[in-house]
Design an enzyme around this catalytic site. Structure first.
Site, PDB file in Angstrom:
ATOM      1  N   SER A 257       0.852  -1.186   0.000  1.00  0.00           N
ATOM      2  CA  SER A 257       0.000   0.000   0.000  1.00  0.00           C
ATOM      3  C   SER A 257       0.887   1.234   0.000  1.00  0.00           C
ATOM      4  CB  SER A 257      -0.870   0.018   1.262  1.00  0.00           C
ATOM      5  OG  SER A 257      -1.485   1.281   1.416  1.00  0.00           O
TER       6      SER A 257
ATOM      7  N   TYR B  30      -1.199  -0.700  10.379  1.00  0.00           N
ATOM      8  CA  TYR B  30      -1.433  -1.354   9.086  1.00  0.00           C
ATOM      9  C   TYR B  30      -0.261  -1.058   8.158  1.00  0.00           C
ATOM     10  CZ  TYR B  30      -3.554  -1.589   4.371  1.00  0.00           C
ATOM     11  OH  TYR B  30      -3.809  -1.825   3.038  1.00  0.00           O
TER      12      TYR B  30
HETATM   13  P1  NAP Z   1     -11.469  -5.976   0.974  1.00  0.00           P
HETATM   14  O1  NAP Z   1     -12.438  -5.322   0.079  1.00  0.00           O
HETATM   15  O2  NAP Z   1     -11.627  -5.811   2.458  1.00  0.00           O
HETATM   16  O3  NAP Z   1     -11.418  -7.547   0.620  1.00  0.00           O
HETATM   17  C1  NAP Z   1     -10.564  -8.363   1.379  1.00  0.00           C
HETATM   18  C2  NAP Z   1     -10.543  -9.749   0.792  1.00  0.00           C
HETATM   19  O4  NAP Z   1      -9.581 -10.501   1.555  1.00  0.00           O
HETATM   20  C3  NAP Z   1     -11.857 -10.474   0.899  1.00  0.00           C
HETATM   21  O5  NAP Z   1     -11.991 -11.309  -0.234  1.00  0.00           O
HETATM   22  C4  NAP Z   1     -11.687 -11.326   2.169  1.00  0.00           C
HETATM   23  O6  NAP Z   1     -12.430 -12.550   2.144  1.00  0.00           O
HETATM   24  C5  NAP Z   1     -10.213 -11.659   2.081  1.00  0.00           C
HETATM   25  N1  NAP Z   1      -9.606 -12.006   3.348  1.00  0.00           N
HETATM   26  C6  NAP Z   1      -9.489 -11.245   4.474  1.00  0.00           C
HETATM   27  N2  NAP Z   1      -8.860 -11.939   5.435  1.00  0.00           N
HETATM   28  C7  NAP Z   1      -8.580 -13.158   4.905  1.00  0.00           C
HETATM   29  C8  NAP Z   1      -7.967 -14.312   5.410  1.00  0.00           C
HETATM   30  N3  NAP Z   1      -7.506 -14.390   6.677  1.00  0.00           N
HETATM   31  N4  NAP Z   1      -7.840 -15.404   4.587  1.00  0.00           N
HETATM   32  C9  NAP Z   1      -8.312 -15.366   3.318  1.00  0.00           C
HETATM   33  N5  NAP Z   1      -8.920 -14.289   2.793  1.00  0.00           N
HETATM   34  C10 NAP Z   1      -9.046 -13.200   3.581  1.00  0.00           C
HETATM   35  O7  NAP Z   1      -9.974  -5.493   0.644  1.00  0.00           O
HETATM   36  P2  NAP Z   1      -9.369  -4.716  -0.649  1.00  0.00           P
HETATM   37  O8  NAP Z   1      -9.587  -3.274  -0.443  1.00  0.00           O
HETATM   38  O9  NAP Z   1      -9.820  -5.379  -1.888  1.00  0.00           O
HETATM   39  O10 NAP Z   1      -7.803  -4.972  -0.394  1.00  0.00           O
HETATM   40  C11 NAP Z   1      -7.083  -6.009  -1.039  1.00  0.00           C
HETATM   41  C12 NAP Z   1      -5.597  -5.821  -0.744  1.00  0.00           C
HETATM   42  O11 NAP Z   1      -5.174  -4.529  -1.206  1.00  0.00           O
HETATM   43  C13 NAP Z   1      -5.269  -5.864   0.742  1.00  0.00           C
HETATM   44  O12 NAP Z   1      -4.029  -6.506   0.946  1.00  0.00           O
HETATM   45  C14 NAP Z   1      -5.156  -4.397   1.121  1.00  0.00           C
HETATM   46  O13 NAP Z   1      -4.337  -4.205   2.244  1.00  0.00           O
HETATM   47  C15 NAP Z   1      -4.575  -3.807  -0.148  1.00  0.00           C
HETATM   48  N6  NAP Z   1      -4.842  -2.368  -0.323  1.00  0.00           N
HETATM   49  C16 NAP Z   1      -6.113  -1.871  -0.424  1.00  0.00           C
HETATM   50  C17 NAP Z   1      -6.308  -0.494  -0.605  1.00  0.00           C
HETATM   51  C18 NAP Z   1      -7.676   0.134  -0.731  1.00  0.00           C
HETATM   52  O14 NAP Z   1      -7.768   1.375  -0.765  1.00  0.00           O
HETATM   53  N7  NAP Z   1      -8.759  -0.617  -0.815  1.00  0.00           N
HETATM   54  C19 NAP Z   1      -5.196   0.363  -0.660  1.00  0.00           C
HETATM   55  C20 NAP Z   1      -3.925  -0.175  -0.549  1.00  0.00           C
HETATM   56  C21 NAP Z   1      -3.758  -1.539  -0.383  1.00  0.00           C
HETATM   57  P3  NAP Z   1     -13.938 -12.690   2.768  1.00  0.00           P
HETATM   58  O15 NAP Z   1     -14.843 -11.906   1.849  1.00  0.00           O
HETATM   59  O16 NAP Z   1     -14.234 -14.137   2.741  1.00  0.00           O
HETATM   60  O17 NAP Z   1     -13.872 -12.095   4.148  1.00  0.00           O
END
Ligand code: NAP
Length: 253
Positions: free
Chosen positions: A138, A152
Protein backbone atom coordinates in the site's frame (compact mmCIF):
# COMPACT_ATOMS: atom_id res chain seq x y z
CA UNK A 1 -2.94 -22.15 -19.72
CA UNK A 2 -1.19 -21.01 -16.55
CA UNK A 3 -2.80 -21.54 -13.17
CA UNK A 4 -3.23 -18.55 -10.86
CA UNK A 5 -4.09 -18.31 -7.18
CA UNK A 6 -5.51 -15.06 -5.86
CA UNK A 7 -5.90 -14.92 -2.08
CA UNK A 8 -8.84 -12.91 -0.77
CA UNK A 9 -10.63 -12.97 -4.10
CA UNK A 10 -14.28 -12.85 -3.02
CA UNK A 11 -14.41 -9.04 -3.05
CA UNK A 12 -12.60 -5.86 -3.97
CA UNK A 13 -9.16 -5.90 -5.57
CA UNK A 14 -8.73 -9.68 -5.32
CA UNK A 15 -11.98 -10.31 -7.16
CA UNK A 16 -11.06 -7.86 -9.93
CA UNK A 17 -7.59 -9.43 -10.23
CA UNK A 18 -9.08 -12.93 -10.51
CA UNK A 19 -11.48 -11.82 -13.25
CA UNK A 20 -8.69 -10.04 -15.12
CA UNK A 21 -6.30 -13.01 -14.91
CA UNK A 22 -9.08 -15.29 -16.18
CA UNK A 23 -9.71 -12.94 -19.13
CA UNK A 24 -5.96 -13.10 -19.80
CA UNK A 25 -6.38 -16.85 -20.36
CA UNK A 26 -5.35 -18.28 -17.00
CA UNK A 27 -7.21 -20.84 -14.89
CA UNK A 28 -7.86 -19.15 -11.55
CA UNK A 29 -8.29 -20.37 -7.99
CA UNK A 30 -10.17 -17.77 -5.94
CA UNK A 31 -9.40 -18.05 -2.26
CA UNK A 32 -11.81 -16.59 0.29
CA UNK A 33 -12.15 -16.73 4.08
CA UNK A 34 -15.89 -16.69 4.82
CA UNK A 35 -17.82 -15.13 1.96
CA UNK A 36 -18.52 -18.32 -0.02
CA UNK A 37 -21.48 -16.80 -1.85
CA UNK A 38 -19.46 -13.85 -3.20
CA UNK A 39 -16.56 -16.11 -4.20
CA UNK A 40 -19.03 -18.46 -5.94
CA UNK A 41 -20.53 -15.55 -7.87
CA UNK A 42 -17.08 -14.47 -9.08
CA UNK A 43 -16.36 -18.04 -10.22
CA UNK A 44 -19.71 -18.12 -12.04
CA UNK A 45 -18.84 -14.89 -13.83
CA UNK A 46 -15.55 -16.38 -15.06
CA UNK A 47 -17.23 -19.62 -16.18
CA UNK A 48 -19.96 -17.69 -18.05
CA UNK A 49 -17.22 -15.80 -19.93
CA UNK A 50 -15.72 -19.14 -21.02
CA UNK A 51 -12.91 -19.22 -18.45
CA UNK A 52 -11.81 -21.80 -15.90
CA UNK A 53 -12.03 -21.10 -12.16
CA UNK A 54 -12.63 -22.64 -8.75
CA UNK A 55 -13.31 -21.20 -5.30
CA UNK A 56 -11.15 -22.42 -2.42
CA UNK A 57 -11.94 -21.66 1.20
CA UNK A 58 -9.11 -21.00 3.62
CA UNK A 59 -8.07 -18.53 6.31
CA UNK A 60 -4.54 -17.63 5.29
CA UNK A 61 -3.91 -16.33 8.80
CA UNK A 62 -3.92 -19.98 9.90
CA UNK A 63 -0.48 -21.54 9.22
CA UNK A 64 -2.15 -24.89 8.45
CA UNK A 65 -4.15 -23.30 5.62
CA UNK A 66 -1.41 -22.72 3.05
CA UNK A 67 -0.27 -26.34 2.47
CA UNK A 68 -3.92 -27.49 2.31
CA UNK A 69 -4.73 -24.69 -0.15
CA UNK A 70 -1.78 -25.60 -2.39
CA UNK A 71 -2.69 -29.30 -2.31
CA UNK A 72 -6.35 -28.65 -3.13
CA UNK A 73 -5.53 -26.41 -6.11
CA UNK A 74 -2.88 -28.84 -7.32
CA UNK A 75 -5.45 -31.66 -7.31
CA UNK A 76 -8.30 -29.66 -8.90
CA UNK A 77 -6.43 -27.44 -11.42
CA UNK A 78 -2.71 -28.24 -11.35
CA UNK A 79 0.37 -26.46 -9.99
CA UNK A 80 0.11 -22.71 -9.50
CA UNK A 81 2.60 -20.54 -11.42
CA UNK A 82 0.95 -17.15 -10.77
CA UNK A 83 0.40 -16.17 -7.13
CA UNK A 84 -1.32 -12.95 -6.09
CA UNK A 85 -0.91 -12.43 -2.34
CA UNK A 86 -3.86 -10.06 -2.01
CA UNK A 87 -5.73 -11.02 1.18
CA UNK A 88 -5.30 -8.34 3.80
CA UNK A 89 -7.08 -6.70 6.71
CA UNK A 90 -6.97 -3.21 8.19
CA UNK A 91 -7.39 -2.34 11.87
CA UNK A 92 -7.34 1.41 12.30
CA UNK A 93 -5.48 3.42 14.92
CA UNK A 94 -2.41 5.52 15.51
CA UNK A 95 0.23 5.69 18.25
CA UNK A 96 -2.06 7.06 20.98
CA UNK A 97 -5.26 5.16 20.31
CA UNK A 98 -4.40 1.86 18.59
CA UNK A 99 -5.70 -1.23 20.40
CA UNK A 100 -2.51 -3.23 20.25
CA UNK A 101 -4.30 -6.55 20.72
CA UNK A 102 -5.30 -6.03 17.08
CA UNK A 103 -1.71 -5.98 15.84
CA UNK A 104 -1.11 -9.70 16.02
CA UNK A 105 -4.24 -10.71 14.04
CA UNK A 106 -3.42 -8.09 11.40
CA UNK A 107 0.21 -9.23 11.11
CA UNK A 108 -0.92 -12.85 10.99
CA UNK A 109 -2.88 -12.22 7.78
CA UNK A 110 -0.96 -9.38 6.08
CA UNK A 111 2.57 -10.68 6.71
CA UNK A 112 2.63 -14.26 8.03
CA UNK A 113 -0.15 -15.40 5.69
CA UNK A 114 1.76 -14.07 2.69
CA UNK A 115 4.87 -15.96 3.82
CA UNK A 116 3.02 -19.25 4.43
CA UNK A 117 1.18 -19.16 1.10
CA UNK A 118 4.35 -18.24 -0.80
CA UNK A 119 6.29 -21.08 0.83
CA UNK A 120 3.55 -23.56 -0.03
CA UNK A 121 3.34 -22.49 -3.68
CA UNK A 122 7.00 -21.89 -4.54
CA UNK A 123 8.11 -25.55 -4.86
CA UNK A 124 5.68 -26.04 -7.76
CA UNK A 125 7.03 -22.90 -9.44
CA UNK A 126 10.59 -24.10 -8.94
CA UNK A 127 9.69 -27.43 -10.54
CA UNK A 128 8.18 -25.55 -13.50
CA UNK A 129 11.17 -23.16 -13.71
CA UNK A 130 8.68 -20.31 -13.95
CA UNK A 131 6.65 -18.20 -11.57
CA UNK A 132 5.10 -14.81 -11.02
CA UNK A 133 4.40 -13.58 -7.49
CA UNK A 134 2.60 -10.29 -6.94
CA UNK A 135 2.18 -8.99 -3.39
CA UNK A 136 -0.28 -6.29 -2.37
CA UNK A 137 1.34 -3.58 -0.30
CA UNK A 138 0.00 0.00 0.00
CA UNK A 139 1.15 3.58 -0.37
CA UNK A 140 0.55 3.64 3.39
CA UNK A 141 3.88 1.78 3.64
CA UNK A 142 5.72 4.91 2.47
CA UNK A 143 4.34 6.94 5.34
CA UNK A 144 2.32 9.44 3.36
CA UNK A 145 -1.14 8.02 3.80
CA UNK A 146 -4.13 9.12 5.86
CA UNK A 147 -4.18 9.13 9.66
CA UNK A 148 -5.42 5.95 11.33
CA UNK A 149 -3.32 3.56 9.29
CA UNK A 150 -0.02 3.60 11.23
CA UNK A 151 0.16 -0.06 12.27
CA UNK A 152 -1.43 -1.35 9.09
CA UNK A 153 1.31 0.61 7.30
CA UNK A 154 3.94 -1.28 9.30
CA UNK A 155 2.56 -4.60 8.03
CA UNK A 156 2.58 -3.27 4.47
CA UNK A 157 6.19 -2.05 4.83
CA UNK A 158 7.07 -5.63 5.79
CA UNK A 159 5.44 -6.79 2.54
CA UNK A 160 7.86 -4.58 0.57
CA UNK A 161 10.90 -5.96 2.42
CA UNK A 162 9.73 -9.54 1.83
CA UNK A 163 9.03 -8.82 -1.84
CA UNK A 164 12.62 -7.72 -2.44
CA UNK A 165 14.14 -10.58 -0.43
CA UNK A 166 11.97 -13.22 -2.11
CA UNK A 167 12.86 -11.75 -5.51
CA UNK A 168 16.53 -12.23 -4.67
CA UNK A 169 15.99 -15.82 -3.51
CA UNK A 170 13.75 -16.90 -6.35
CA UNK A 171 15.16 -15.07 -9.37
CA UNK A 172 17.53 -17.93 -10.26
CA UNK A 173 14.50 -20.24 -10.52
CA UNK A 174 12.75 -18.15 -13.16
CA UNK A 175 10.40 -16.65 -10.58
CA UNK A 176 9.78 -12.90 -10.38
CA UNK A 177 8.43 -11.26 -7.22
CA UNK A 178 6.96 -7.77 -7.31
CA UNK A 179 4.57 -5.67 -5.24
CA UNK A 180 1.72 -3.39 -6.24
CA UNK A 181 1.08 -0.39 -3.98
CA UNK A 182 -2.47 0.88 -4.47
CA UNK A 183 -3.59 4.33 -3.48
CA UNK A 184 -7.15 4.89 -2.26
CA UNK A 185 -9.31 2.25 -3.97
CA UNK A 186 -13.08 2.05 -3.66
CA UNK A 187 -13.61 -1.28 -1.81
CA UNK A 188 -15.15 -2.53 1.45
CA UNK A 189 -11.78 -2.04 3.14
CA UNK A 190 -11.68 1.65 2.34
CA UNK A 191 -15.05 2.06 4.09
CA UNK A 192 -14.48 -0.29 7.04
CA UNK A 193 -14.79 1.23 10.51
CA UNK A 194 -15.90 4.63 9.20
CA UNK A 195 -19.18 6.49 8.90
CA UNK A 196 -20.70 7.12 5.45
CA UNK A 197 -19.90 10.82 5.98
CA UNK A 198 -16.23 10.04 6.68
CA UNK A 199 -16.08 7.83 3.59
CA UNK A 200 -17.66 10.53 1.41
CA UNK A 201 -15.18 13.08 2.77
CA UNK A 202 -12.23 10.74 2.04
CA UNK A 203 -13.44 10.07 -1.51
CA UNK A 204 -13.57 13.80 -2.17
CA UNK A 205 -10.22 14.59 -0.52
CA UNK A 206 -8.37 11.68 -2.09
CA UNK A 207 -9.69 12.50 -5.56
CA UNK A 208 -8.64 16.13 -5.18
CA UNK A 209 -5.15 15.04 -4.09
CA UNK A 210 -4.54 12.67 -7.01
CA UNK A 211 -2.95 13.99 -10.21
CA UNK A 212 -5.70 12.29 -12.25
CA UNK A 213 -8.39 13.79 -9.93
CA UNK A 214 -10.19 10.56 -9.11
CA UNK A 215 -9.91 7.67 -6.68
CA UNK A 216 -8.98 4.22 -7.95
CA UNK A 217 -11.08 1.22 -8.88
CA UNK A 218 -10.25 -2.45 -8.22
CA UNK A 219 -9.81 -2.79 -12.00
CA UNK A 220 -7.03 -0.16 -11.97
CA UNK A 221 -5.07 -2.45 -9.65
CA UNK A 222 -6.04 -5.60 -11.55
CA UNK A 223 -4.49 -4.20 -14.73
CA UNK A 224 -1.14 -3.63 -12.99
CA UNK A 225 -1.29 -7.16 -11.54
CA UNK A 226 -2.07 -8.52 -15.00
CA UNK A 227 1.06 -6.89 -16.42
CA UNK A 228 3.32 -8.24 -13.67
CA UNK A 229 1.76 -11.73 -14.03
CA UNK A 230 2.44 -11.88 -17.75
CA UNK A 231 5.25 -13.55 -19.67
CA UNK A 232 6.42 -10.13 -20.88
CA UNK A 233 7.25 -8.90 -17.37
CA UNK A 234 10.07 -11.43 -16.99
CA UNK A 235 12.80 -8.82 -16.50
CA UNK A 236 10.88 -6.92 -13.81
CA UNK A 237 11.52 -8.18 -10.29
CA UNK A 238 11.92 -6.85 -6.75
CA UNK A 239 9.91 -3.76 -7.70
CA UNK A 240 7.04 -1.86 -6.13
CA UNK A 241 4.61 -0.54 -8.73
CA UNK A 242 2.67 2.40 -7.29
CA UNK A 243 -0.85 2.65 -8.71
CA UNK A 244 -2.35 5.70 -7.03
CA UNK A 245 -3.30 8.18 -9.75
CA UNK A 246 -0.28 10.26 -8.77
CA UNK A 247 -1.37 10.88 -5.19
CA UNK A 248 1.92 10.04 -3.44
CA UNK A 249 3.88 12.52 -5.55
CA UNK A 250 1.28 15.29 -5.62
CA UNK A 251 2.09 18.10 -3.20
CA UNK A 252 -1.50 19.31 -3.09
CA UNK A 253 -2.22 22.78 -1.71
P1 NAP B 1 -11.47 -5.98 0.97
O1 NAP B 1 -12.44 -5.32 0.08
O2 NAP B 1 -11.63 -5.81 2.46
O3 NAP B 1 -11.42 -7.55 0.62
C1 NAP B 1 -10.56 -8.36 1.38
C2 NAP B 1 -10.54 -9.75 0.79
O4 NAP B 1 -9.58 -10.50 1.55
C3 NAP B 1 -11.86 -10.47 0.90
O5 NAP B 1 -11.99 -11.31 -0.23
C4 NAP B 1 -11.69 -11.33 2.17
O6 NAP B 1 -12.43 -12.55 2.14
C5 NAP B 1 -10.21 -11.66 2.08
N1 NAP B 1 -9.61 -12.01 3.35
C6 NAP B 1 -9.49 -11.25 4.47
N2 NAP B 1 -8.86 -11.94 5.43
C7 NAP B 1 -8.58 -13.16 4.91
C8 NAP B 1 -7.97 -14.31 5.41
N3 NAP B 1 -7.51 -14.39 6.68
N4 NAP B 1 -7.84 -15.40 4.59
C9 NAP B 1 -8.31 -15.37 3.32
N5 NAP B 1 -8.92 -14.29 2.79
C10 NAP B 1 -9.05 -13.20 3.58
O7 NAP B 1 -9.97 -5.49 0.64
P2 NAP B 1 -9.37 -4.72 -0.65
O8 NAP B 1 -9.59 -3.27 -0.44
O9 NAP B 1 -9.82 -5.38 -1.89
O10 NAP B 1 -7.80 -4.97 -0.39
C11 NAP B 1 -7.08 -6.01 -1.04
C12 NAP B 1 -5.60 -5.82 -0.74
O11 NAP B 1 -5.17 -4.53 -1.21
C13 NAP B 1 -5.27 -5.86 0.74
O12 NAP B 1 -4.03 -6.51 0.95
C14 NAP B 1 -5.16 -4.40 1.12
O13 NAP B 1 -4.34 -4.20 2.24
C15 NAP B 1 -4.57 -3.81 -0.15
N6 NAP B 1 -4.84 -2.37 -0.32
C16 NAP B 1 -6.11 -1.87 -0.42
C17 NAP B 1 -6.31 -0.49 -0.60
C18 NAP B 1 -7.68 0.13 -0.73
O14 NAP B 1 -7.77 1.38 -0.77
N7 NAP B 1 -8.76 -0.62 -0.82
C19 NAP B 1 -5.20 0.36 -0.66
C20 NAP B 1 -3.92 -0.18 -0.55
C21 NAP B 1 -3.76 -1.54 -0.38
P3 NAP B 1 -13.94 -12.69 2.77
O15 NAP B 1 -14.84 -11.91 1.85
O16 NAP B 1 -14.23 -14.14 2.74
O17 NAP B 1 -13.87 -12.10 4.15
Amino acid sequence: MAIALVTGASRGIGRAAALRLALDGNAVALNYRENAEAAGQAVEEILRAGGRAIAVQGDIGDPACAPALAAEIDARLGPVTILVNNAGILHRGDLADFDFTRMEPMRRVNVDGLVHVTRAIVPGMQAAGFGRIINLTSIAAFGTAMPGTTFYAATKAAVIALTKRFALDLGPHGITVNAVAPGFIRTDMAAAGRTPEQVAQSLETMAAKAMVRRIGTPEDIAHAISFLAGERAGFVTGQVLVVDGGRTDYLAP
